[in-house]
Design a protein around this motif. Structure first.
Motif, PDB file in Angstrom:
ATOM      1  N   GLN A   1       0.850  -1.086   0.110  1.00 31.83           N
ATOM      2  CA  GLN A   1      -0.074  -0.107   0.169  1.00 31.83           C
ATOM      3  C   GLN A   1       0.973   1.183   0.044  1.00 31.83           C
ATOM      4  N   TRP A   2       2.308   0.946   0.093  1.00 33.42           N
ATOM      5  CA  TRP A   2       2.873   2.184   0.319  1.00 33.42           C
ATOM      6  C   TRP A   2       3.119   2.971  -1.170  1.00 33.42           C
ATOM      7  N   ASP A   3       3.384   4.448  -1.135  1.00 32.86           N
ATOM      8  CA  ASP A   3       3.529   5.222  -2.244  1.00 32.86           C
ATOM      9  C   ASP A   3       4.997   5.136  -2.455  1.00 32.86           C
ATOM     10  N   VAL A   4       5.378   3.998  -3.364  1.00 32.95           N
ATOM     11  CA  VAL A   4       6.927   3.886  -3.461  1.00 32.95           C
ATOM     12  C   VAL A   4       7.292   4.928  -4.628  1.00 32.95           C
TER      13      VAL A   4
ATOM     14  N   ARG B   1      10.281   7.793  -3.615  1.00 34.27           N
ATOM     15  CA  ARG B   1      11.604   7.790  -4.643  1.00 34.27           C
ATOM     16  C   ARG B   1      11.681   9.453  -4.904  1.00 34.27           C
ATOM     17  N   ALA B   2      10.763   9.857  -5.483  1.00 35.50           N
ATOM     18  CA  ALA B   2      10.762  11.379  -5.677  1.00 35.50           C
ATOM     19  C   ALA B   2      10.913  12.333  -4.817  1.00 35.50           C
ATOM     20  N   ASN B   3      10.536  12.234  -3.560  1.00 36.25           N
ATOM     21  CA  ASN B   3      10.852  13.134  -2.587  1.00 36.25           C
ATOM     22  C   ASN B   3      12.385  13.034  -1.818  1.00 36.25           C
ATOM     23  N   LEU B   4      12.806  11.530  -1.854  1.00 33.07           N
ATOM     24  CA  LEU B   4      14.184  11.381  -1.539  1.00 33.07           C
ATOM     25  C   LEU B   4      15.070  12.077  -2.588  1.00 33.07           C
TER      26      LEU B   4
ATOM     27  N   LEU C   1      19.098  11.600  -3.199  1.00 33.29           N
ATOM     28  CA  LEU C   1      19.473  10.225  -3.000  1.00 33.29           C
ATOM     29  C   LEU C   1      18.511   9.647  -4.098  1.00 33.29           C
ATOM     30  N   GLN C   2      19.190   8.337  -4.623  1.00 36.45           N
ATOM     31  CA  GLN C   2      18.341   7.396  -5.188  1.00 36.45           C
ATOM     32  C   GLN C   2      18.287   6.059  -4.920  1.00 36.45           C
ATOM     33  N   PRO C   3      17.986   5.662  -3.687  1.00 35.51           N
ATOM     34  CA  PRO C   3      18.183   4.332  -2.946  1.00 35.51           C
ATOM     35  C   PRO C   3      17.389   3.326  -3.795  1.00 35.51           C
TER      36      PRO C   3
END
Length: 917
Positions: free
Chosen positions: A693-696, A700-703, A709-711
């Motif tokens: 259910q997470w907004d992956v 990623r965009a926020n990080l 960072l692009q983990p």
């Protein structure tokens, strides 16, 4: 009845308290023979002995009798003035953090020396607060003779001093200053970038002269430091275009109250149109994120539907000029506040000038409550005693006069209209002048002073007119207002600080007529002649009945009337006071027309006829009490709203101070980074949800945006038992690793300075924006009362939510700038040095704005002192870039010089790294 009987037998609580203080005075007097026998050097050495005893643990209260006796003796030797016993009582009250109410002419300035000296002994500084610059200078020089004789340093704060001069004045044992200078110095200090630029030290004790004028009358209007905002012309024009489409059913207006609100249909219509224009977030107009847009909408609505061209304003030379509703005159240079003027400019299609934005503000209530000990003195405080206790926790002590008061206070005279009243006043003054009796005339406004002056000129009456604009020259006129046949018209006698001595004032006469004459026998002979002339003239004035105080109308506050009356009957002199009223007076016009008394006067009173009745005087006093209660409610509302901001102000200012004091802020930066990472992860991966259910994508965009960072988030999600805490820990490790690699090889000392500057400037930038949002919120929050909600409670909730959001934004911005910064090892850009401590924010101005009416009281004739900052237009220091901080290797100029500087300071490029460009 029983209460009055008990009072007549045992005295009032005030009488009993004063009697108790009288016993301490007896102890003080017992030291007089010993101290009088001391040589000057022995007397001067008392200060060192007192300080030694304090260091050994003696309390100030235990030193009081000896210290007061010492000051009395020093005053006799330097000024030739010996404190009366009642002045000693006043000094004890001041030392105890109380308000000493002492009649005019009882020597309040001298009384202050007692408590000031005693509380200056610990070396923490005492501030003596006056109402204008002239009195601050005069008292520092005059009373300073006592302090300097006893080995204490005296400083004075007046406009146009450099920061170095101000700092030295604050470091003195005793500092004289106006309330405005003290307040603005506090605000300016909390806008500076290092401790050594700040001028004030921790507060200790303040003694406020004319305490009712400063803590009551001026408390309604906060001190504000403001500066120009970014250009919002497009927003004003966009909102104006929307408002022009509204019809009468979209809003309700109340012309009497000059208020206008949207109806339910109007609100829905506004929401649709603003959403289509992309001016609001979401579709709800009253979402907290849309507070400023709602404010602009309301101002545009008022400008278009309430304000009329050629009635409220005119358009001249492509500018909107306000028309005074009372005089019909143009008011060039005056502007409506809170964006209203810009809204009218948008309506008329003229050039929109940027509004000023609040950078820092504080009310006098919250400023003076920061002092651990606060006391004050005035001639009139008992009528406001409840307010002094409620707001400042100070009791009022009424100090008896040294000699019984001989003044006669006559009942008021009532006339049908202002013409009859002024004619009667002119006739009365002419008669008094002919027999040699001096007359002091009190008016409530400059306009009334000038009107009365014309009447007196027609009658051929010699007179002087004061209106509180030039304090120093007017002090000389006031000092001679007790001479034979003198007629003096004064707008307001509060804070004049000069005694009216019958026959004239010798000191001022010497200064006026002999200032250029050198010392010598000839000068002494002339001074002796002056003294003889003044004494002869005094006897003539006494025979004529002493000073006659004539009030041209009642003031809103009984206090101001009592201040005027108190100028007569000084030190047991005879005197007389009387007020002349008419139905045209503001007080009677507002409260009188509905009364039977007003109908009776209109019906039965002949032209030129007067009524004298104690019953009518009592009715006027009741009306004054109503106005006083209303004004107290307004001041209470100001302080309630400012209390909310004050709690937040304390947090921000404490954080600034901690950052400036810290040798290294890396721990703070790391905490910010950890909390930001946690916030970003939890926003996309809420607690209590499953990984699927997470907004992956959002994570990623926020990080990427905030941390650069692009983990491999998808790879982590493929693992078993993945949790939010694991993701937070891994992102944190990556961020720490990136930061460590970034600053490897850099000069750590310079990097620490970069972090400190970035923290302070980000804090300042967002605090400024937060203040603007709170100003807009306060302007519209009263509308919640229509929903049966208490505006102050709603304001507290909204302000708290905004403050939480502010702290999160500061955290994220600091983290983002440091994580995305490129560190380049190069020579640091030089930090501009402050010359002689002269520090000023770019283009800022200081003012005194009423938060409810929008009236600018900066140049208020009663306020005293020059409020406009005369500091040189220096630029604030640019953020130093020892290692260039930007997305690229160097600072790249933006397309517009008005665009934000790429360094992240929050200022425009032209005011930051574009200064030299």
């Amino acid at each position: 009845m029983l209460a009055s009987l008990a009072k007549s037998i045992f005295g009032s609580s005030n009488d009993r308290y004063v009697a108790k203080l009288g016993k301490i005075v007896e102890t003080i007097n017992s030291y007089e023979p010993t101290i009088s026998a001391m040589t000057d050097d022995e007397l001067r050495n008392q200060t060192a002995l007192f300080r030694q005893r304090l260091a050994e643990g003696t309390k100030l209260d235990d030193l009081l009798p000896e210290a007061f006796a010492t000051v009395r003796e020093a005053s006799k030797r330097t000024l030739g003035l010996r404190h009366f016993d009642v002045q000693m009582i006043g000094g004890i009250a001041l030392h105890r953090g109380e308000i000493a109410e002492m009649r005019t002419g009882e020597g309040k300035t001298l009384v202050a020396t007692l408590a000031t000296y005693l509380n200056a002994l610990p070396g923490k500084g005492v501030h003596v607060v006056t109402v204008n610059d002239y009195l601050a200078r005069r008292d520092a020089d005059w009373m300073g003779q006592i302090y300097r004789f006893l080995g204490l340093e005296v400083g004075v704060i007046v406009p146009n001093l450099s920061d170095v001069e101000r700092r030295n004045a604050y470091l003195a044992d005793i500092t004289y200053a106006t309330n405005n200078e003290l307040g603005f110095d506090y605000l300016r200090d909390n806008m500076k970038f290092s401790r050594d630029q700040m001028v004030q030290r921790p507060f200790n004790h303040a003694i406020v002269d004319e305490v009712d004028s400063i803590l009551i009358d001026e408390a309604r209007t906060p001190l504000i430091i403001s500066g120009p905002t970014d250009d919002k012309s497009e927003l004003y024009m966009s909102v104006d275009a929307i408002v022009k489409q509204f019809v009468e059913t979209d809003y309700e207006k109340d012309e009497k109250q000059k208020s206008i609100v949207l109806t339910e249909e109007g609100t829905e219509k506004a929401e649709r149109m603003l959403e289509d224009a992309g001016l609001i977030e979401g579709s709800n107009l009253y979402n907290i994120a849309n507070t400023q847009v709602v404010h602009h909408l309301n101002q545009a609505l008022k400008a278009n539907k309430m304000f009329k061209r050629d009635i409220d304003y005119i358009v001249k030379d492509d500018k909107v000029v306000i028309i005074d509703e009372f005089t019909g005159r143009m008011m060039d240079g005056r502007r409506w506040s809170d964006g209203l003027h810009q809204a009218v400019e948008a309506k008329e299609g003229v050039n929109i000038e940027p509004e000023n934005q609040t950078l820092a503000s504080i009310t006098f209530q919250n400023y003076f409550r920061m002092y651990p000990k606060l006391s004050g003195m005035t001639g009139t405080a008992l009528t406001e005693a409840p307010e002094f206790f409620d707001i400042y926790r100070m009791n009022v002590v009424s100090i008896p006069t040294n000699v019984p008061v001989q003044r006669i206070d006559e009942d008021d005279e009532f006339y049908k209209n202002i013409t009859d009243k002024f004619a009667a006043i002119a006739k009365e003054i002419k008669g008094r002048q002919e027999k040699g009796q001096p007359v002091l005339v009190g008016t409530v406004s400059i306009e009334k002073s000038e009107m009365l002056s014309e009447y007196l000129e027609q009658e051929g009456i010699r007179h002087s007119v004061l209106n509180a604009r030039f304090h120093e020259s007017e002090a000389h006129i006031v000092a001679q207002a007790g001479r034979i046949g003198a007629v003096t018209i004064a707008t307001n006698m509060a804070g004049r600080g000069t005694d009216i001595k019958l026959g004239g004032n010798l000191e001022f006469r010497i200064e006026d007529e002999l200032s250029d004459m050198p010392e010598g026998p000839e000068r002494d002979a002339i001074i002796a002649r002056f003294a003889a002339e003044i004494e002869a003239e005094r006897q003539q004035v006494l025979a004529a009945g002493g000073l006659f105080v004539l009030g041209t109308e009642r003031h809103e506050s009984r206090r101001i009337d009592n201040q005027l009356r108190g100028r007569s009957g000084r030190q047991g002199d005879p005197g007389l006071s009387r007020f002349y009223l008419s139905l045209d007076d503001d007080l009677l016009r507002i409260f009188g027309p509905q009364t039977a008394f007003a109908r009776l006067m209109n019906k039965n009173l002949e032209d030129g006829e007067a009524i004298v009745s104690p019953w009518i005087s009592k009715a006027i006093e009741t009306a004054q009490k109503k106005v006083e209660a209303r004004n107290y409610d307004i001041r209470k509302q100001v302080v309630e709203f400012d209390d909310v901001m004050n709690d937040q102000r304390k947090v921000i200012y404490e954080q600034r101070a901690e950052i400036m004091d810290a040798d290294n802020v890396s721990d703070v930066i790391e905490d910010f980074r950890a909390e930001t990472i946690q916030g970003l992860v939890m926003a996309s991966c809420p607690e209590g949800t499953y990984p699927e259910q997470w907004d992956v994508e959002g994570l990623r965009a926020n990080l990427d945006e905030v941390l650069d960072l692009q983990p491999p988030v998808e790879q982590w999600l493929g693992e078993e038992e993945v949790e939010q805490a694991i993701i937070i820990e891994r992102v944190h490790a990556l961020a720490d690793e990136k930061m460590a690699a970034k600053i490897e090889g850099a000069d750590l000392e310079r990097w620490v300075q970069v972090e400190k500057n970035l923290l302070i400037q980000t804090l300042d930038h967002h605090w400024k924006e937060h203040l603007a949002t709170l100003d807009a919120l306060r302007a519209v929050i009263h509308l919640r009362s229509y929903a049966q909600k208490k505006p102050i409670d709603e304001y507290k909730q909204e302000a708290f939510a905004l403050f939480e959001r502010l702290l999160i934004t500061i955290r994220e911005d600091v983290t983002k700038m440091l994580m995305r910064a490129q560190v380049q090892i190069e020579e640091p850009m030089p930090m501009p040095m402050m010359s002689a401590g002269d520090f000023a924010l770019p283009e800022f101005i200081t003012n005194h704005i009423d938060p409810f009416s929008g009236d600018d009281d900066t140049a208020d004739v009663d306020a005293g002192g020059n409020l406009l900052s005369n500091l040189p237009p220096l630029q604030a220091p640019r953020p130093p870039l020892p290692e260039s901080i930007a997305d690229g290797e160097t600072i790249v100029a933006p397309d517009s010089r008005n665009a934000p500087c790429p360094c992240g300071s929050g200022r425009k490029y032209k005011h930051c790294h574009g200064q030299a460009a």
